[in-house]
Design an enzyme around this catalytic site. Structure first.
Site, PDB file in Angstrom:
ATOM      1  N   HIS A 199      -2.997 -50.782 -53.845  1.00  0.00           N
ATOM      2  CA  HIS A 199      -1.681 -50.763 -54.506  1.00  0.00           C
ATOM      3  C   HIS A 199      -0.865 -49.548 -54.035  1.00  0.00           C
ATOM      4  CE1 HIS A 199      -2.702 -54.166 -56.902  1.00  0.00           C
ATOM      5  NE2 HIS A 199      -3.662 -53.554 -57.569  1.00  0.00           N
TER       6      HIS A 199
ATOM      7  N   ASP B 237       1.333 -59.964 -51.819  1.00  0.00           N
ATOM      8  CA  ASP B 237      -0.071 -60.220 -52.142  1.00  0.00           C
ATOM      9  C   ASP B 237      -1.010 -59.568 -51.124  1.00  0.00           C
ATOM     10  OD1 ASP B 237      -2.180 -61.286 -53.579  1.00  0.00           O
ATOM     11  OD2 ASP B 237      -2.165 -63.169 -52.474  1.00  0.00           O
TER      12      ASP B 237
ATOM     13  N   LEU C  43      22.841 -52.881 -51.523  1.00  0.00           N
ATOM     14  CA  LEU C  43      21.686 -53.781 -51.702  1.00  0.00           C
ATOM     15  C   LEU C  43      21.354 -53.834 -53.184  1.00  0.00           C
ATOM     16  CD1 LEU C  43      19.067 -55.304 -50.683  1.00  0.00           C
ATOM     17  CD2 LEU C  43      17.998 -53.054 -50.554  1.00  0.00           C
TER      18      LEU C  43
HETATM   19  C1  FPP Z   1      -0.691 -58.404 -55.555  1.00  0.00           C
HETATM   20  O1  FPP Z   1      -1.825 -58.073 -54.797  1.00  0.00           O
HETATM   21  C2  FPP Z   1       0.059 -57.196 -55.873  1.00  0.00           C
HETATM   22  C3  FPP Z   1       0.372 -56.769 -57.126  1.00  0.00           C
HETATM   23  C4  FPP Z   1      -0.039 -57.491 -58.351  1.00  0.00           C
HETATM   24  C5  FPP Z   1       1.112 -55.515 -57.340  1.00  0.00           C
HETATM   25  C6  FPP Z   1       2.187 -55.199 -56.369  1.00  0.00           C
HETATM   26  C7  FPP Z   1       2.510 -53.756 -56.473  1.00  0.00           C
HETATM   27  C8  FPP Z   1       2.864 -52.939 -55.460  1.00  0.00           C
HETATM   28  C9  FPP Z   1       3.099 -53.415 -54.069  1.00  0.00           C
HETATM   29  C10 FPP Z   1       3.015 -51.479 -55.659  1.00  0.00           C
HETATM   30  C11 FPP Z   1       4.014 -51.078 -56.682  1.00  0.00           C
HETATM   31  C12 FPP Z   1       5.370 -51.579 -56.390  1.00  0.00           C
HETATM   32  C13 FPP Z   1       6.506 -51.005 -56.775  1.00  0.00           C
HETATM   33  C14 FPP Z   1       7.784 -51.657 -56.446  1.00  0.00           C
HETATM   34  C15 FPP Z   1       6.581 -49.729 -57.487  1.00  0.00           C
HETATM   35  P1  FPP Z   1      -3.291 -58.332 -55.409  1.00  0.00           P
HETATM   36  O2  FPP Z   1      -3.704 -57.106 -56.121  1.00  0.00           O
HETATM   37  O3  FPP Z   1      -3.277 -59.587 -56.217  1.00  0.00           O
HETATM   38  O4  FPP Z   1      -4.125 -58.521 -54.094  1.00  0.00           O
HETATM   39  P2  FPP Z   1      -5.453 -59.395 -53.892  1.00  0.00           P
HETATM   40  O5  FPP Z   1      -4.995 -60.834 -53.818  1.00  0.00           O
HETATM   41  O6  FPP Z   1      -5.961 -58.913 -52.585  1.00  0.00           O
HETATM   42  O7  FPP Z   1      -6.356 -59.123 -55.055  1.00  0.00           O
END
Ligand code: FPP
Length: 224
Positions: free
Chosen positions: A29, A12, A122
């Site tokens: 992201h 997050d 893994l």
């Molecule tokens: C949550 O942060 C994150 C996500 C919904 C997406 C996670 C994706 C990645 C780390 C990149 C892609 C991963 C792979 C494995 C290809 P948020 O956007 O909810 O953050 P916020 O709480 O600050 O809004």
């Protein structure tokens, strides 16, 4: 010292990082993907057998279309460009979640899972279009459909995570303390660590510190 077999992570804080440093959520992201690669590397180094990353939840479809498209593009590129590297590193990839994606993504996923299916070092589980409530309800529906007795063993056999041991350690970055519909059944006895840093800022050192703290905890599983 506690053995550490399975780490699950709620990654997050990408959006906030992007807004704070680049004035754009999607850049968060993109940067988050670099952290993913660093953490996979460190997980291998520490000989941890399972890593489960929450990449997209069943609730994330509520986000603006441009962010959803960006995330899925990132994911497609990751699968297309990195699968050989994962394979060389002896990593098995598994997607957990509802697999109703575009034909292109479905093909990439099937190819990646097939190519890495025999790897042993893994197991990397990507939770994609994953929701724990859906998974639990679905398992009960399967029990009913197949006229199976409601036992823990039968119930688990219909979860997306069948054959995967429960996480020993759940980490959530981003300075919020909630579970967001992630592995609710499987984390019944996991140790939970809430990390203040946003996912793109989370680094190798932070991860090792959490792992070392985990190893010193006395896990009791209801015993004394
Ligand atoms: C949550 O942060 C994150 C996500 C919904 C997406 C996670 C994706 C990645 C780390 C990149 C892609 C991963 C792979 C494995 C290809 P948020 O956007 O909810 O953050 P916020 O709480 O600050 O809004």
């Amino acid at each position: 010292m506690n053995p550490l077999n399975h780490v699950a992570i709620i990654m997050d804080g990408n959006g906030r990082w992007g807004l704070r440093y680049k004035k754009n959520r999607n850049d968060g992201h993109k940067e988050g993907l670099n952290t993913v690669e660093k953490i996979i590397k460190e997980t291998l180094k520490n000989k941890i057998k399972y890593l489960t990353l929450y990449a997209f939840s069943t609730e994330n479809w509520k986000r603006p279309k441009n962010e959803i498209n960006f995330l899925f593009n990132l994911l497609e590129n990751f699968l297309a460009e990195k699968i050989d590297e994962l394979n060389k590193k002896n990593i098995k990839l598994k997607i957990i979640g509802i697999k109703n994606f575009s034909e292109k993504l479905n093909n990439l996923i099937n190819k990646a899972e097939k190519k890495t299916s025999k790897n042993k070092k893994l197991q990397l589980n990507l939770a994609l279009n994953y929701g724990s409530k859906f998974e639990i309800l679905n398992s009960f529906k399967e029990l009913k459909k197949n006229k199976k007795k409601i036992t823990e063993k039968n119930f688990i056999s219909y979860l997306q995570t069948k054959n995967i041991p429960d996480p020993d350690l759940l980490i959530r970055t981003g300075n919020t303390k909630r579970l967001s519909n992630f592995l609710l059944w499987q984390i019944a006895y996991s140790e939970i660590y809430f990390e203040k840093k946003l996912w793109p800022s989370f680094n190798r050192k932070d991860y090792i510190e959490i792992i070392n703290n985990y190893k010193m905890i006395k896990r009791k599983f209801g015993n004394i």
